[in-house]
Scaffold this motif. Structure first.
Motif, short mmCIF file in Angstrom:
data_model
loop_
_atom_site.label_atom_id
_atom_site.label_comp_id
_atom_site.label_asym_id
_atom_site.label_seq_id
_atom_site.Cartn_x
_atom_site.Cartn_y
_atom_site.Cartn_z
N LEU A 588 0.83 -1.20 0.00
CA LEU A 588 0.00 0.00 0.00
C LEU A 588 0.87 1.25 0.00
O LEU A 588 0.55 2.23 -0.69
CB LEU A 588 -0.93 -0.01 1.21
CG LEU A 588 -1.92 1.15 1.31
CD1 LEU A 588 -2.84 1.17 0.09
CD2 LEU A 588 -2.74 1.05 2.58
N ALA A 589 1.97 1.22 0.76
CA ALA A 589 2.88 2.38 0.76
C ALA A 589 3.51 2.59 -0.61
O ALA A 589 3.62 3.73 -1.08
CB ALA A 589 3.96 2.18 1.82
N LEU A 590 3.91 1.50 -1.27
CA LEU A 590 4.48 1.63 -2.61
C LEU A 590 3.45 2.16 -3.59
O LEU A 590 3.76 3.02 -4.44
CB LEU A 590 5.02 0.27 -3.08
CG LEU A 590 6.22 -0.28 -2.30
CD1 LEU A 590 6.58 -1.67 -2.81
CD2 LEU A 590 7.42 0.66 -2.43
N THR A 595 1.20 6.65 -6.87
CA THR A 595 0.03 7.37 -7.35
C THR A 595 -0.10 8.76 -6.74
O THR A 595 -0.55 9.69 -7.40
CB THR A 595 -1.24 6.56 -7.06
OG1 THR A 595 -1.31 6.29 -5.64
CG2 THR A 595 -1.22 5.24 -7.82
N LYS A 596 0.26 8.93 -5.45
CA LYS A 596 0.15 10.21 -4.75
C LYS A 596 1.46 10.54 -4.06
O LYS A 596 1.58 10.50 -2.83
CB LYS A 596 -0.98 10.14 -3.71
CG LYS A 596 -2.37 9.97 -4.28
CD LYS A 596 -2.85 11.26 -4.94
CE LYS A 596 -4.30 11.13 -5.41
NZ LYS A 596 -4.75 12.36 -6.08
N PRO A 597 2.50 10.87 -4.83
CA PRO A 597 3.80 11.13 -4.19
C PRO A 597 3.77 12.32 -3.25
O PRO A 597 4.46 12.33 -2.24
CB PRO A 597 4.73 11.37 -5.39
CG PRO A 597 3.82 11.75 -6.52
CD PRO A 597 2.55 11.02 -6.29
N GLU A 598 2.95 13.33 -3.56
CA GLU A 598 2.89 14.50 -2.67
C GLU A 598 2.25 14.15 -1.34
O GLU A 598 2.54 14.79 -0.31
CB GLU A 598 2.12 15.64 -3.34
CG GLU A 598 0.63 15.39 -3.55
CD GLU A 598 0.32 14.54 -4.76
OE1 GLU A 598 -0.86 14.24 -5.01
OE2 GLU A 598 1.29 14.15 -5.45
N TYR A 599 1.41 13.14 -1.31
CA TYR A 599 0.78 12.71 -0.05
C TYR A 599 1.76 11.94 0.83
O TYR A 599 1.72 12.07 2.06
CB TYR A 599 -0.45 11.85 -0.38
CG TYR A 599 -1.17 11.31 0.83
CD1 TYR A 599 -2.02 12.14 1.56
CD2 TYR A 599 -1.02 10.00 1.23
CE1 TYR A 599 -2.69 11.65 2.67
CE2 TYR A 599 -1.69 9.51 2.34
CZ TYR A 599 -2.52 10.34 3.04
OH TYR A 599 -3.18 9.85 4.14
#
Length: 635
Positions: A588-590, A595-599
Motif C-alpha cells: 500500500l505504501a508503494l 500514485t500520490k507522491p505528494e501525499y
C-alpha cells in the motif's frame, strides 16, 4: 497588488444587490491582472449580445467563457436556501404546487450556485445544506409533507444562520427564497430580530406570498425589504411557478472574460469598460507591468557559460554502463560455451582415443577467448585474495550449480550492472545507483543460492525414507551396508544419489562409511540422516539386525512426515494471514508513493515522518516474528 484588489472590491457592486425584474444589467464582480493578461468575472441579466472590452479608446482582444460549477472557484461563491412552508395549511394541492414550483426553481439555477432546502411548520428543519448537488435537493423535495403550525420567523432566522455558517469565502452572494401561505403563528423569534439579522448579514430574502388573499402581508414585505429582497404574490399553481421563475433571475449566468493587455498599457491605470449589447459596466484597473526577460550586458562583461546538458550526460553514462554490461555478459557466455565445448571435446577424444592415436588436447584450449580468460582470471584472483572462493564454491556445490566461483561472480556483476542501469533510468543519482546496484546484485545471488540449497535439502529429506527402504531391502537380500549404499547410487534419484555417492567416494580414500554418511547429514542438515548414522554405529558396536532397525527408523520418519504435512495444512490460514498482514502496508505504501507522491512525501522528508516509518518497520518486523512463532509447530 493588495491595494489594487482592495480598490477593485470597493468598486464592485455588492453581491447581495438584486437586479430589478426585467431590467437589463451588467456587473463586474472581480478582476485579476497578470503580466499581459486580465481576467474579469462578469454577471449579466436580461441582456444578450457580443462582449466588447475597451480601455479608454483602445479595444482589447477578449474571450468570454461561461462559468460552470466546476470552474466556479474562479469567481465569488453564490448560495441560496429555499425556505419552504410545510404547515398544515399547505396540505393537499398547496404542497404539491409548492413542490413543483420549487423543483422548477432548482432546475433553473446556474450550475455554480449552491442550493439548500429548509422546511418549517412548528419548527424549522435544515434538510439540505447548500450544495451543488441538485439531486439532493430534488430528493428532499419529493419527501416533504404538510402538517403543524407556521413558525415563519424562526425559519427565516435559521436559514440566515445556516448561510452565515457555511464557509463561502469573502465576497460571496447569499440569498433566501421564502415560500409561505400565511402569517406566523408559533415562532419564538420576533419580526424585528429577523429583519435585523437579514440586514446585518446582507442577506436579501425574496418572499413568495402564496394564497394570502386579503391577509396581512406586512410581515412578508418587511422581511423582503430588510436587505433588498422582493415580495411576489401567487394565488394558483401556475402563478407560483411564474413567481419562482422571476426570483430565479437574481442568479444569472456568469462568465469569465479573458483580456489580452497590449504592451503599451502595461503598468498603467485605466478605466476598463465592458459592453454587452446596449448595456455596459465600468471599473478602474491598474494593469500589471511586464517582467524583463533580459538585461543588457556590457561589452566587457563575461558571459556565463551555459550549464552542462545533464540529459545528454546521463544517456552517455547509461550507454557506457550498457556497453560494460554487454561485454561482461559476452565474456560469461563465452566462458560457459567454451566449457561445454571442452567437455564435449574431451568425451569424443576419450572415445576415439581407445581406437586410434591421441591428438593433442592443448589444441582445444587454444581457441578459448582471451577476453573470457582474462575476466575469469581477474575475478578468480579477487575472490582468492578476499578469501571468499572456498565459501562460494561450497554454496554452489550445495545448490548443485555446475559453475566455477569466478563465473558465478561474473554473473553477479552482470546482474548488478543491470540494476545500476535501471536505478539510473528511474532517476537515482549515480553515486547512489552504483552501490545500490552492487548490493542488489549480491542480495539476488545470495537469495537465489539460499533458495536452491533449501529446496535441495528439502528434496533430500523427502527422498530419505525411500532410500532407506531400498537399503533395508538390500540388507535383507544379503548385501553389506556399502553394497546397499552403492545400490542407492546406481538408482540415480537426485539429490540422494549424488550425496551417497560422495560418501562412497570418501570410503575409497580411507574414510569410514559411518563418517562419510555423517558428512552427508551435515551437508544436508538432516536430523533423520544423523539418526541413521547413529543406528549403524550402534549396530556395529553391539550387533543386531540392522535391517530391522532401519525399517523401524523408516516407519518413524514417515509418520513424522505425515504429521508435519498435517500441521502444515492446518497452519496454512495463519501463514496466509501473516503474509497478508506483513505485505499489505508495504504494498500500500508503494502504491500510494507511485500514485500520490505528494501525499507520501512528508513520510521521508520530515523528521517526524522518518520516525513514523522507522516505527512502522519495527512493528512490522515484530509482528512477522510473532505470527511466525504462533504458527510454528514442532512436528
Amino acid at each position: 497588488m493588495r491595494r489594487l484588489l482592495a480598490a477593485l472590491v470597493l468598486l464592485a457592486i455588492a453581491p447581495g444587490t438584486a437586479f430589478a425584474a426585467g431590467d437589463p444589467s451588467v456587473r463586474i464582480e472581480s478582476v485579476k491582472v497578470t503580466p499581459g493578461h486580465a481576467s474579469l468575472v462578469l454577471t449579466t441579466a436580461n441582456v444578450d449580445g457580443p462582449v466588447q472590452v475597451t480601455a479608454g479608446k483602445t479595444t482589447l482582444a477578449s474571450r468570454a467563457t461561461p462559468i460552470s460549477s466546476a470552474k466556479a472557484v474562479t469567481a465569488p461563491t453564490r448560495a441560496v436556501i429555499l425556505v419552504l412552508d410545510t404547515s398544515g395549511s399547505m396540505a393537499g394541492t398547496g404542497i404539491a404546487a409548492a413542490r413543483q414550483a420549487a423543483l422548477s426553481y432548482v432546475n433553473s439555477l446556474p450550475g455554480d450556485v449552491l442550493a439548500g432546502l429548509l422546511t418549517f411548520s412548528d419548527r424549522p428543519r435544515l434538510v439540505v445544506k447548500p450544495t451543488t448537488s441538485r439531486n439532493s435537493v430534488r430528493n428532499a423535495l419529493a419527501r416533504v409533507q404538510a402538517s403543524g403550525d407556521t413558525a415563519l420567523y424562526d425559519a427565516v432566522r435559521a436559514a440566515a444562520d445556516a448561510l452565515a455558517s457555511t464557509q463561502l469565502g469573502a465576497g460571496a452572494q447569499r440569498r433566501l427564497v421564502v415560500l409561505s401561505d400565511g402569517v406566523d403563528t408559533s415562532s419564538k423569534a420576533t419580526l424585528g430580530s429577523v429583519t435585523g439579522r437579514l440586514a446585518a448579514g446582507h442577506i436579501p430574502a425574496d418572499v413568495v406570498a402564496f394564497r394570502y388573499g386579503n391577509g396581512d402581508r406586512s410581515a412578508a414585505q418587511q422581511i423582503a425589504s430588510a436587505a433588498g429582497g422582493r415580495t411576489l404574490t401567487a394565488q394558483s399553481a401556475p402563478e407560483l411557478t411564474a413567481a419562482f421563475a422571476e426570483v430565479a433571475r437574481n442568479f444569472t449566468t456568469r462568465s469569465t472574460i479573458d483580456v489580452l493587455v497590449p504592451d503599451a498599457l502595461a503598468g498603467q491605470r485605466v478605466s476598463l469598460r465592458v459592453t454587452v449589447g446596449a448595456v455596459h459596466a465600468e471599473t478602474t484597473v491598474t494593469f500589471a507591468a511586464l517582467t524583463p526577460t533580459s538585461t543588457p550586458t556590457p561589452e566587457n562583461a563575461a558571459v556565463p557559460a551555459p550549464p552542462p546538458h545533464r540529459t545528454v550526460w546521463t544517456w552517455q553514462l547509461l550507454a557506457l554502463l550498457s556497453g560494460v554490461f554487454l561485454f561482461v555478459l559476452l565474456g560469461v557466455v563465452l566462458v560457459r560455451w567454451q566449457g561445454v565445448r571442452e567437455d564435449t571435446t574431451r568425451q569424443l577424444l576419450h572415445q576415439v582415443g581407445q581406437y586410434g592415436p591421441r591428438r593433442d588436447e592443448h589444441a582445444a584450449t587454444e581457441a578459448e577467448g582471451a577476453a573470457a580468460r582474462t575476466a575469469v582470471g581477474f575475478v578468480g584472483q579477487a575472490l582468492r585474495s578476499a578469501g571468499a572462493e572456498q565459501g562460494l564454491a561450497r554454496r554452489l556445490d550445495l545448490a548443485d550449480i555446475k559453475r566455477k566461483p569466478a563465473e558465478w561472480a561474473l554473473l553477479t556483476l552482470c546482474a548488478a550492472a543491470v540494476l545500476v542501469v535501471l536505478a539510473m533510468m528511474l532517476g537515482l543519482p549515480p553515486l547512489l545507483s552504483v552501490p545500490a546496484g552492487l548490493a542488489g546484485g549480491w542480495f539476488l545471488q545470495f537469495a537465489f543460492l539460499s533458495i536452491r540449497i533449501s529446496r535441495r535439502r528439502a528434496a533430500f529429506s523427502e527422498q530419505l525414507p525411500d532410500v532407506l527402504q531400498l537399503i533395508v531391502g538390500s540388507l535383507r537380500s544379503g548385501f553389506s551396508v556399502a553394497q546397499a549404499v552403492d545400490a542407492v547410487v546406481r538408482d540415480g534419484t537426485q539429490p540422494a544419489a549424488g550425496e551417497f555417492s560422495r560418501a562412497l567416494a570418501e570410503t575409497r580414500i580411507g574414510v569410514e562409511l559411518e563418517q562419510g554418511l555423517n558428512h552427508v547429514a551435515e551437508r544436508m542438515e538432516s536430523d533423520d540422516m544423523r539418526w541413521v548414522v547413529m543406528a549403524i554405529r550402534i549396530q556395529r558396536g553391539v550387533g543386531g539386525n540392522l535391517a530391522e532397525v532401519l525399517k523401524n527408523t523408516v516407519d518413524t520418519m514417515r509418520e513424522r512426515a505425515q504429521t508435519r504435512r498435517h500441521v502444515h495444512a492446518l497452519s496454512a490460514e495463519g501463514r496466509l494471514s501473516g503474509y497478508i498482514i506483513v505485505a499489505l502496508p508495504i504494498l500500500l505504501a508503494l502504491f500510494m508513493t507511485y500514485t500520490k507522491p505528494e501525499y507520501m512525501r512528508p513520510l521521508y522528508t520530515t523528521p517526524a515522518g522518518l520516525m513514523m516509518v522507522a516505527g512502522g518497520a519495527l512493528l512490522i518486523i515484530i509482528g512477522a516474528f510473532w505470527i511466525r512463532a504462533l504458527i510454528k509447530v514442532e512436528a
